[in-house]
Design a protein around this motif. Sequence first.
Motif, PDB file in Angstrom:
ATOM      1  N   LYS A 185      27.376 -41.731   3.713  1.00  0.00           N
ATOM      2  CA  LYS A 185      28.575 -42.547   3.505  1.00  0.00           C
ATOM      3  C   LYS A 185      29.028 -43.208   4.817  1.00  0.00           C
ATOM      4  O   LYS A 185      29.163 -44.413   4.871  1.00  0.00           O
ATOM      5  CB  LYS A 185      29.689 -41.672   2.909  1.00  0.00           C
ATOM      6  CG  LYS A 185      30.934 -42.428   2.486  1.00  0.00           C
ATOM      7  CD  LYS A 185      30.691 -43.338   1.300  1.00  0.00           C
ATOM      8  CE  LYS A 185      31.947 -44.099   0.915  1.00  0.00           C
ATOM      9  NZ  LYS A 185      31.700 -45.074  -0.149  1.00  0.00           N
ATOM     10  N   PHE A 186      29.291 -42.404   5.819  1.00  0.00           N
ATOM     11  CA  PHE A 186      29.725 -42.925   7.118  1.00  0.00           C
ATOM     12  C   PHE A 186      29.148 -42.057   8.223  1.00  0.00           C
ATOM     13  O   PHE A 186      29.456 -40.862   8.266  1.00  0.00           O
ATOM     14  CB  PHE A 186      31.253 -42.842   7.265  1.00  0.00           C
ATOM     15  CG  PHE A 186      32.002 -43.931   6.604  1.00  0.00           C
ATOM     16  CD1 PHE A 186      31.788 -45.246   6.957  1.00  0.00           C
ATOM     17  CD2 PHE A 186      32.937 -43.643   5.639  1.00  0.00           C
ATOM     18  CE1 PHE A 186      32.485 -46.244   6.332  1.00  0.00           C
ATOM     19  CE2 PHE A 186      33.637 -44.636   5.015  1.00  0.00           C
ATOM     20  CZ  PHE A 186      33.418 -45.947   5.359  1.00  0.00           C
ATOM     21  N   ALA A 187      28.350 -42.630   9.077  1.00  0.00           N
ATOM     22  CA  ALA A 187      27.831 -41.857  10.217  1.00  0.00           C
ATOM     23  C   ALA A 187      27.186 -42.805  11.212  1.00  0.00           C
ATOM     24  O   ALA A 187      26.902 -43.968  10.891  1.00  0.00           O
ATOM     25  CB  ALA A 187      26.815 -40.821   9.735  1.00  0.00           C
ATOM     26  N   ASP A 188      26.974 -42.309  12.421  1.00  0.00           N
ATOM     27  CA  ASP A 188      26.193 -43.101  13.371  1.00  0.00           C
ATOM     28  C   ASP A 188      25.000 -42.292  13.875  1.00  0.00           C
ATOM     29  O   ASP A 188      24.437 -42.567  14.921  1.00  0.00           O
ATOM     30  CB  ASP A 188      27.059 -43.592  14.531  1.00  0.00           C
ATOM     31  CG  ASP A 188      27.825 -42.455  15.188  1.00  0.00           C
ATOM     32  OD1 ASP A 188      27.542 -41.293  14.824  1.00  0.00           O
ATOM     33  OD2 ASP A 188      28.672 -42.711  16.047  1.00  0.00           O
ATOM     34  N   GLY A 189      24.633 -41.281  13.118  1.00  0.00           N
ATOM     35  CA  GLY A 189      23.472 -40.467  13.462  1.00  0.00           C
ATOM     36  C   GLY A 189      23.211 -39.429  12.389  1.00  0.00           C
ATOM     37  O   GLY A 189      24.077 -39.167  11.551  1.00  0.00           O
TER      38      GLY A 189
ATOM     39  N   ILE B 100      20.008 -46.320   6.623  1.00  0.00           N
ATOM     40  CA  ILE B 100      19.581 -47.500   7.387  1.00  0.00           C
ATOM     41  C   ILE B 100      18.278 -48.073   6.809  1.00  0.00           C
ATOM     42  O   ILE B 100      18.147 -49.283   6.614  1.00  0.00           O
ATOM     43  CB  ILE B 100      19.386 -47.129   8.889  1.00  0.00           C
ATOM     44  CG1 ILE B 100      20.746 -46.860   9.542  1.00  0.00           C
ATOM     45  CG2 ILE B 100      18.614 -48.199   9.646  1.00  0.00           C
ATOM     46  CD1 ILE B 100      21.610 -48.099   9.708  1.00  0.00           C
ATOM     47  N   TYR B 101      17.338 -47.155   6.511  1.00  0.00           N
ATOM     48  CA  TYR B 101      16.063 -47.629   5.950  1.00  0.00           C
ATOM     49  C   TYR B 101      16.291 -48.321   4.604  1.00  0.00           C
ATOM     50  O   TYR B 101      15.625 -49.311   4.289  1.00  0.00           O
ATOM     51  CB  TYR B 101      15.064 -46.472   5.791  1.00  0.00           C
ATOM     52  CG  TYR B 101      14.489 -45.994   7.105  1.00  0.00           C
ATOM     53  CD1 TYR B 101      14.241 -46.891   8.140  1.00  0.00           C
ATOM     54  CD2 TYR B 101      14.170 -44.654   7.305  1.00  0.00           C
ATOM     55  CE1 TYR B 101      13.722 -46.449   9.344  1.00  0.00           C
ATOM     56  CE2 TYR B 101      13.640 -44.214   8.497  1.00  0.00           C
ATOM     57  CZ  TYR B 101      13.423 -45.121   9.512  1.00  0.00           C
ATOM     58  OH  TYR B 101      12.903 -44.698  10.712  1.00  0.00           O
ATOM     59  N   TYR B 102      17.215 -47.773   3.811  1.00  0.00           N
ATOM     60  CA  TYR B 102      17.512 -48.393   2.521  1.00  0.00           C
ATOM     61  C   TYR B 102      18.088 -49.792   2.745  1.00  0.00           C
ATOM     62  O   TYR B 102      17.663 -50.756   2.097  1.00  0.00           O
ATOM     63  CB  TYR B 102      18.489 -47.521   1.723  1.00  0.00           C
ATOM     64  CG  TYR B 102      19.191 -48.280   0.630  1.00  0.00           C
ATOM     65  CD1 TYR B 102      18.484 -48.748  -0.476  1.00  0.00           C
ATOM     66  CD2 TYR B 102      20.555 -48.565   0.705  1.00  0.00           C
ATOM     67  CE1 TYR B 102      19.114 -49.486  -1.467  1.00  0.00           C
ATOM     68  CE2 TYR B 102      21.191 -49.293  -0.274  1.00  0.00           C
ATOM     69  CZ  TYR B 102      20.466 -49.748  -1.363  1.00  0.00           C
ATOM     70  OH  TYR B 102      21.084 -50.483  -2.333  1.00  0.00           O
ATOM     71  N   GLU B 103      19.034 -49.917   3.675  1.00  0.00           N
ATOM     72  CA  GLU B 103      19.667 -51.215   3.920  1.00  0.00           C
ATOM     73  C   GLU B 103      18.664 -52.243   4.442  1.00  0.00           C
ATOM     74  O   GLU B 103      18.764 -53.429   4.163  1.00  0.00           O
ATOM     75  CB  GLU B 103      20.823 -51.062   4.920  1.00  0.00           C
ATOM     76  CG  GLU B 103      22.070 -50.512   4.251  1.00  0.00           C
ATOM     77  CD  GLU B 103      23.133 -50.112   5.247  1.00  0.00           C
ATOM     78  OE1 GLU B 103      23.070 -50.533   6.413  1.00  0.00           O
ATOM     79  OE2 GLU B 103      24.040 -49.354   4.846  1.00  0.00           O
ATOM     80  N   GLN B 104      17.685 -51.754   5.221  1.00  0.00           N
ATOM     81  CA  GLN B 104      16.665 -52.669   5.770  1.00  0.00           C
ATOM     82  C   GLN B 104      15.482 -52.857   4.810  1.00  0.00           C
ATOM     83  O   GLN B 104      14.517 -53.539   5.160  1.00  0.00           O
ATOM     84  CB  GLN B 104      16.152 -52.115   7.105  1.00  0.00           C
ATOM     85  CG  GLN B 104      17.224 -52.073   8.177  1.00  0.00           C
ATOM     86  CD  GLN B 104      16.747 -51.371   9.437  1.00  0.00           C
ATOM     87  OE1 GLN B 104      15.711 -50.711   9.448  1.00  0.00           O
ATOM     88  NE2 GLN B 104      17.530 -51.488  10.502  1.00  0.00           N
ATOM     89  N   PHE B 105      15.563 -52.230   3.632  1.00  0.00           N
ATOM     90  CA  PHE B 105      14.506 -52.279   2.627  1.00  0.00           C
ATOM     91  C   PHE B 105      13.155 -51.844   3.209  1.00  0.00           C
ATOM     92  O   PHE B 105      12.105 -52.421   2.930  1.00  0.00           O
ATOM     93  CB  PHE B 105      14.401 -53.687   2.018  1.00  0.00           C
ATOM     94  CG  PHE B 105      13.803 -53.673   0.635  1.00  0.00           C
ATOM     95  CD1 PHE B 105      14.523 -53.190  -0.450  1.00  0.00           C
ATOM     96  CD2 PHE B 105      12.510 -54.138   0.414  1.00  0.00           C
ATOM     97  CE1 PHE B 105      13.958 -53.165  -1.724  1.00  0.00           C
ATOM     98  CE2 PHE B 105      11.941 -54.113  -0.863  1.00  0.00           C
ATOM     99  CZ  PHE B 105      12.674 -53.634  -1.924  1.00  0.00           C
ATOM    100  N   ARG B 106      13.191 -50.810   4.048  1.00  0.00           N
ATOM    101  CA  ARG B 106      11.945 -50.247   4.583  1.00  0.00           C
ATOM    102  C   ARG B 106      11.613 -49.044   3.711  1.00  0.00           C
ATOM    103  O   ARG B 106      12.023 -47.917   3.979  1.00  0.00           O
ATOM    104  CB  ARG B 106      12.129 -49.853   6.049  1.00  0.00           C
ATOM    105  CG  ARG B 106      12.324 -51.084   6.934  1.00  0.00           C
ATOM    106  CD  ARG B 106      12.707 -50.693   8.326  1.00  0.00           C
ATOM    107  NE  ARG B 106      11.653 -49.944   9.004  1.00  0.00           N
ATOM    108  CZ  ARG B 106      11.821 -49.319  10.166  1.00  0.00           C
ATOM    109  NH1 ARG B 106      12.995 -49.372  10.769  1.00  0.00           N
ATOM    110  NH2 ARG B 106      10.832 -48.665  10.714  1.00  0.00           N
ATOM    111  N   ILE B 107      10.875 -49.320   2.643  1.00  0.00           N
ATOM    112  CA  ILE B 107      10.710 -48.341   1.564  1.00  0.00           C
ATOM    113  C   ILE B 107       9.849 -47.140   1.976  1.00  0.00           C
ATOM    114  O   ILE B 107      10.214 -45.993   1.701  1.00  0.00           O
ATOM    115  CB  ILE B 107      10.118 -49.024   0.305  1.00  0.00           C
ATOM    116  CG1 ILE B 107      11.005 -50.199  -0.117  1.00  0.00           C
ATOM    117  CG2 ILE B 107      10.005 -48.037  -0.843  1.00  0.00           C
ATOM    118  CD1 ILE B 107      12.416 -49.853  -0.475  1.00  0.00           C
ATOM    119  N   ALA B 108       8.717 -47.398   2.639  1.00  0.00           N
ATOM    120  CA  ALA B 108       7.831 -46.279   3.009  1.00  0.00           C
ATOM    121  C   ALA B 108       8.543 -45.287   3.943  1.00  0.00           C
ATOM    122  O   ALA B 108       8.499 -44.073   3.691  1.00  0.00           O
ATOM    123  CB  ALA B 108       6.543 -46.803   3.635  1.00  0.00           C
TER     124      ALA B 108
END
Lengths: 250, 290
Positions: free
Chosen positions: B215-219, B227-235
Amino acid sequence: MSKLHKMPIVVGLIGLLACALILEYSVDAGWVMQLVVPRPSDTILAFPEVQADMDLFGNFFVTLAMTAAATLLALIIGVPFGYFLYRNTRYGVAYEGWLAAAFAAPTVLLYPLFLVIFGRSHATLIAMGFIPGAIPIIIQTRQGLLGVSKTLLNVGRSFNVSERDMFWKIQLPSAVPTIFTGIRIGVMYTLVNIVAIEYLIDFGGLGRIVSEMYFRFDTPGTYASIIAVVFVSVFFYWGFGRVEKWLRPV
Amino acid sequence: MAQAGVTEAKPAVPSMDGSVRRIRLFTALGLVFAWEIIATLGTVGVLYNDVVPHIWNIVVAIYEELISAGFYRDLGITFAEHVVGFIVGSIIAIFVGIWMGTSPLVRGALEPYLNAIGSTPKIIFLPILFLMFGTGIESKMAKGSLSAFFPVVFTTTLGMVLINPVLIRVGKTFNLNKWQMITKVYMPAMVNPVITGLRLGMAITVIGVLVAELKFADGGLGYRLGIYYEQFRIAPMYAIILIIFALAAAANVGMTRLQDRVNRHMAPTTTKGKKAAATASGGLGVVGTN
């Protein structure tokens, strides 16, 4: 005092009321920041505002509908699969460990996958509710059918009951209390997952309201919506507990 | 006849084991095969384009995660949040559980409220924790404590309630004071249910902390997943999920082994010790929620 000892629920209520009064006074006196913890009276007064602004009841029914859809799907798939595992002992033994592991796994973390597949939609909520709901139903269906009394089965056989009647008239009614335990656990996990995902993706019913209230920095509204979610969980927990007791009278 | 029965029964066990192993193997192979078909369809743009990566790509992503420094930083953050949250929540829960177990009045007064909150998704309390502790690691630790608290408090209370009354009477005949009763009678008798609660608490704390990070974090690993989901880095997203599942399973296995070891060394001390363990998933009947 001795009378109070016999009424723990009254003691609990008095304790709750005392905590609320202390909190009210602490906020008034400035010991507790109102931005962090609102006055209990403000939280109570926030309920009609949240209802008017966010349609609390309407969103309750959205969450309820998602939970019902996911549970129905879990039942449609879980009960026949549990029966299959009961009938095919080897498959039952082979999969029981996997099912237990899947039940303990943090399946809530799979939601980004469903978001990618279904998008930010009700389908994601239903899929995320289905996974933790189906597993206990499968496990308990198998357990319930395995636990049917041998005497009952022998009585059925002595009456030359057909395989179909044996299932519908003996096995299933005997297994219903155990299966219902699975349904109760499944419904609770389904509800928990759906509210959690609603909160995480800001979509759907009650979970979305909590998230939205927090983003507005409406602290009494945030607390009021959280209390609403607690009431809904209690309602489910209590309701299914009553039905389970009714099914398991002894 | 009995002899014949024994000789006939012996080969049946390996046969059953063998077929169970075969079923597991074929199921796993079937799943891999189905996965690869979907992945191939995705690659050629027929179905779920790039949503289901090839297994080899996931294996490579796992390897890349394991050799990246950022992964260990996030793992360390999640680990710290988990450990602190788990220890704080468990200690509070054990004391509250002992209090509830020794006093029927306290138990009767607190139980309805604990049941109510225990069956609620704990993630819903995150806004309160964010308001109180901010969006840093402190709020994740608090979330971990909240998640750990409920299974441990329920199993500790149940363990106290189910202690063999003979042990309690023996303690009283020796005029043990309350503290001695707790240290000499209650605590040794409650080791098994408390460890069951701790095992459940540990598993739920992992989920609680990771979901809070999402939900909310910086680590943290949950943050990394988001982050991977937001960048669509699926693997890499699958890789992180699999690593988290493996770590959660390893922690669970470790606690189960610890519990088994304790069980082997401890004499049965509860009147319904098995029942205490069996109902531990729900404590006093409450579903443990993250």
